[in-house]
Write a protein that holds these residues in place. Structure first.
Motif, PDB file in Angstrom:
ATOM      1  N   MET A   1      21.302  12.199 -13.840  1.00  0.00           N
ATOM      2  CA  MET A   1      20.845  12.686 -12.568  1.00  0.00           C
ATOM      3  C   MET A   1      19.563  12.739 -12.727  1.00  0.00           C
ATOM      4  SD  MET A   1      21.853  15.749 -10.386  1.00  0.00           S
ATOM      5  CE  MET A   1      21.108  17.093 -10.065  1.00  0.00           C
ATOM      6  N   ALA A   2      19.093  13.227 -14.084  1.00  0.00           N
ATOM      7  CA  ALA A   2      17.645  13.460 -14.179  1.00  0.00           C
ATOM      8  C   ALA A   2      16.895  11.966 -14.120  1.00  0.00           C
ATOM      9  CB  ALA A   2      17.378  13.925 -15.877  1.00  0.00           C
ATOM     10  N   THR A   3      17.484  10.923 -14.454  1.00  0.00           N
ATOM     11  CA  THR A   3      17.050   9.434 -14.038  1.00  0.00           C
ATOM     12  C   THR A   3      16.811   9.342 -12.643  1.00  0.00           C
ATOM     13  OG1 THR A   3      18.162   8.929 -16.324  1.00  0.00           O
ATOM     14  CG2 THR A   3      17.211   7.023 -14.433  1.00  0.00           C
ATOM     15  N   ALA A   4      17.626   9.892 -11.903  1.00  0.00           N
ATOM     16  CA  ALA A   4      17.474   9.463 -10.415  1.00  0.00           C
ATOM     17  C   ALA A   4      16.486  10.377  -9.812  1.00  0.00           C
ATOM     18  CB  ALA A   4      18.604   9.897  -9.743  1.00  0.00           C
ATOM     19  N   VAL A   5      16.046  11.577 -10.346  1.00  0.00           N
ATOM     20  CA  VAL A   5      15.114  12.480  -9.858  1.00  0.00           C
ATOM     21  C   VAL A   5      13.869  11.920 -10.598  1.00  0.00           C
ATOM     22  CG1 VAL A   5      14.071  14.795 -10.329  1.00  0.00           C
ATOM     23  CG2 VAL A   5      16.561  14.391  -9.950  1.00  0.00           C
ATOM     24  N   LEU A   6      13.784  11.415 -11.737  1.00  0.00           N
ATOM     25  CA  LEU A   6      12.501  10.789 -12.140  1.00  0.00           C
ATOM     26  C   LEU A   6      12.168   9.548 -11.335  1.00  0.00           C
ATOM     27  CD1 LEU A   6      10.242  10.992 -14.258  1.00  0.00           C
ATOM     28  CD2 LEU A   6      11.814   9.430 -15.912  1.00  0.00           C
ATOM     29  N   ALA A   7      13.074   8.679 -10.997  1.00  0.00           N
ATOM     30  CA  ALA A   7      12.999   7.741 -10.257  1.00  0.00           C
ATOM     31  C   ALA A   7      12.490   7.813  -8.861  1.00  0.00           C
ATOM     32  CB  ALA A   7      14.117   6.665  -9.985  1.00  0.00           C
ATOM     33  N   GLU A   9      10.662  10.537  -8.040  1.00  0.00           N
ATOM     34  CA  GLU A   9       9.255  11.180  -8.015  1.00  0.00           C
ATOM     35  C   GLU A   9       8.357   9.906  -8.166  1.00  0.00           C
ATOM     36  OE1 GLU A   9       9.309  13.980 -11.123  1.00  0.00           O
ATOM     37  OE2 GLU A   9      10.388  15.452  -9.805  1.00  0.00           O
ATOM     38  N   ASN A  10       8.729   9.175  -8.955  1.00  0.00           N
ATOM     39  CA  ASN A  10       7.722   7.919  -9.474  1.00  0.00           C
ATOM     40  C   ASN A  10       7.635   6.940  -7.989  1.00  0.00           C
ATOM     41  OD1 ASN A  10       7.616   8.214 -12.124  1.00  0.00           O
ATOM     42  ND2 ASN A  10       9.094   6.890 -12.630  1.00  0.00           N
ATOM     43  N   ASP A  11       8.909   7.049  -7.236  1.00  0.00           N
ATOM     44  CA  ASP A  11       8.598   6.087  -5.740  1.00  0.00           C
ATOM     45  C   ASP A  11       7.577   6.792  -5.146  1.00  0.00           C
ATOM     46  OD1 ASP A  11      10.295   4.042  -6.625  1.00  0.00           O
ATOM     47  OD2 ASP A  11      12.083   5.168  -5.404  1.00  0.00           O
ATOM     48  N   GLU A  12       7.762   8.271  -5.023  1.00  0.00           N
ATOM     49  CA  GLU A  12       6.805   9.257  -4.167  1.00  0.00           C
ATOM     50  C   GLU A  12       5.101   8.923  -4.629  1.00  0.00           C
ATOM     51  OE1 GLU A  12       8.531  13.102  -4.624  1.00  0.00           O
ATOM     52  OE2 GLU A  12      10.006  12.909  -3.183  1.00  0.00           O
ATOM     53  N   ASN A  13       5.029   9.088  -5.828  1.00  0.00           N
ATOM     54  CA  ASN A  13       3.918   8.699  -6.446  1.00  0.00           C
ATOM     55  C   ASN A  13       3.341   7.305  -6.085  1.00  0.00           C
ATOM     56  OD1 ASN A  13       4.298  11.246  -7.883  1.00  0.00           O
ATOM     57  ND2 ASN A  13       4.738  10.312  -9.902  1.00  0.00           N
ATOM     58  N   SER A  50      -7.119  -0.301  -7.661  1.00  0.00           N
ATOM     59  CA  SER A  50      -6.837  -1.374  -8.225  1.00  0.00           C
ATOM     60  C   SER A  50      -5.352  -1.325  -8.693  1.00  0.00           C
ATOM     61  CB  SER A  50      -7.493  -1.523  -9.602  1.00  0.00           C
ATOM     62  OG  SER A  50      -7.294  -0.657 -10.409  1.00  0.00           O
ATOM     63  N   GLY A  51      -4.525  -0.150  -8.426  1.00  0.00           N
ATOM     64  CA  GLY A  51      -2.982  -0.020  -8.847  1.00  0.00           C
ATOM     65  C   GLY A  51      -2.947   0.139 -10.216  1.00  0.00           C
ATOM     66  N   SER A  52      -3.883   0.563 -11.111  1.00  0.00           N
ATOM     67  CA  SER A  52      -3.669   0.913 -12.679  1.00  0.00           C
ATOM     68  C   SER A  52      -3.417   2.320 -12.600  1.00  0.00           C
ATOM     69  CB  SER A  52      -4.588   0.290 -13.315  1.00  0.00           C
ATOM     70  OG  SER A  52      -5.921   0.875 -13.161  1.00  0.00           O
ATOM     71  N   PHE A  53      -3.591   3.167 -11.515  1.00  0.00           N
ATOM     72  CA  PHE A  53      -3.504   4.766 -11.619  1.00  0.00           C
ATOM     73  C   PHE A  53      -2.669   5.125 -10.323  1.00  0.00           C
ATOM     74  CE2 PHE A  53      -5.130   8.715 -10.171  1.00  0.00           C
ATOM     75  CZ  PHE A  53      -5.084   9.589 -11.267  1.00  0.00           C
ATOM     76  N   GLU A  54      -1.872   6.070 -10.533  1.00  0.00           N
ATOM     77  CA  GLU A  54      -1.043   6.549  -9.508  1.00  0.00           C
ATOM     78  C   GLU A  54      -1.358   8.203  -9.602  1.00  0.00           C
ATOM     79  OE1 GLU A  54       2.999   5.515  -9.815  1.00  0.00           O
ATOM     80  OE2 GLU A  54       2.561   3.494  -9.015  1.00  0.00           O
ATOM     81  N   LEU A  55      -1.310   8.621  -8.292  1.00  0.00           N
ATOM     82  CA  LEU A  55      -1.241  10.156  -8.079  1.00  0.00           C
ATOM     83  C   LEU A  55       0.062  10.344  -8.756  1.00  0.00           C
ATOM     84  CD1 LEU A  55      -2.713  10.511  -4.390  1.00  0.00           C
ATOM     85  CD2 LEU A  55      -3.779  10.805  -6.686  1.00  0.00           C
ATOM     86  N   ASP A  56       0.202  11.741  -9.248  1.00  0.00           N
ATOM     87  CA  ASP A  56       1.334  12.329  -9.864  1.00  0.00           C
ATOM     88  C   ASP A  56       1.714  13.576  -9.095  1.00  0.00           C
ATOM     89  OD1 ASP A  56       2.958  14.102 -11.556  1.00  0.00           O
ATOM     90  OD2 ASP A  56       2.770  12.399 -13.152  1.00  0.00           O
TER      91      ASP A  56
END
Length: 125
Positions: A1-7, A9-13, A50-56
């Motif tokens: 479940m924690a993996t799904a939440v992290l995924a 959040e990564n998609d949202e970022n 450039s794609g090497s930094f994402e908002l968190d």
């Protein structure tokens, strides 16, 4: 479940970061201008573009980015998806706002006020 939440959040970022980069391109914002709006350095914005930094999601820049997307969407709807008209509106002095929106949105307070102004105007249309 924690993996799904992290995924998720990564998609949202990733999605918000890409949206911000596209907005900056549409509005012809410099790295310095976008950085001032998000509270980031021009170097961080360069990496964002450039794609090497994402908002968190855990940072203030993410929240400010959400406001910027909200402003973009509202202004886009008002201007009929005319990017030139939106840029003109942003760069023209507004008597109600007492300044040029492009300058006002460089601060958190200004970003909120301009976004609310455009949303209120849309509600009347």
């Amino acid at each position: 479940m924690a993996t799904a939440v992290l995924a998720r959040e990564n998609d949202e970022n990733r999605v918000l970061t890409q949206a911000i980069s596209k907005i900056a391109g549409c509005w012809k914002l410099s790295n310095e201008q976008l950085g001032a709006m998000l509270g980031l350095s021009a170097a961080s914005v360069s990496r964002l573009r450039s794609g090497s930094f994402e908002l968190d999601r855990s940072n203030k820049a993410f929240e400010l980015g959400q406001y910027l997307v909200r402003l973009f969407r509202s202004l886009d709807a008002l201007m009929g998806s005319d990017d030139d008209a939106a840029m003109s509106w942003l760069r023209t002095a507004n008597l109600d706002l007492e300044g040029r929106p492009i300058d006002l949105i460089r601060s958190v307070k200004g970003l909120g006020e301009v976004t609310n102004y455009v949303d209120d105007y849309r509600a009347r249309v």
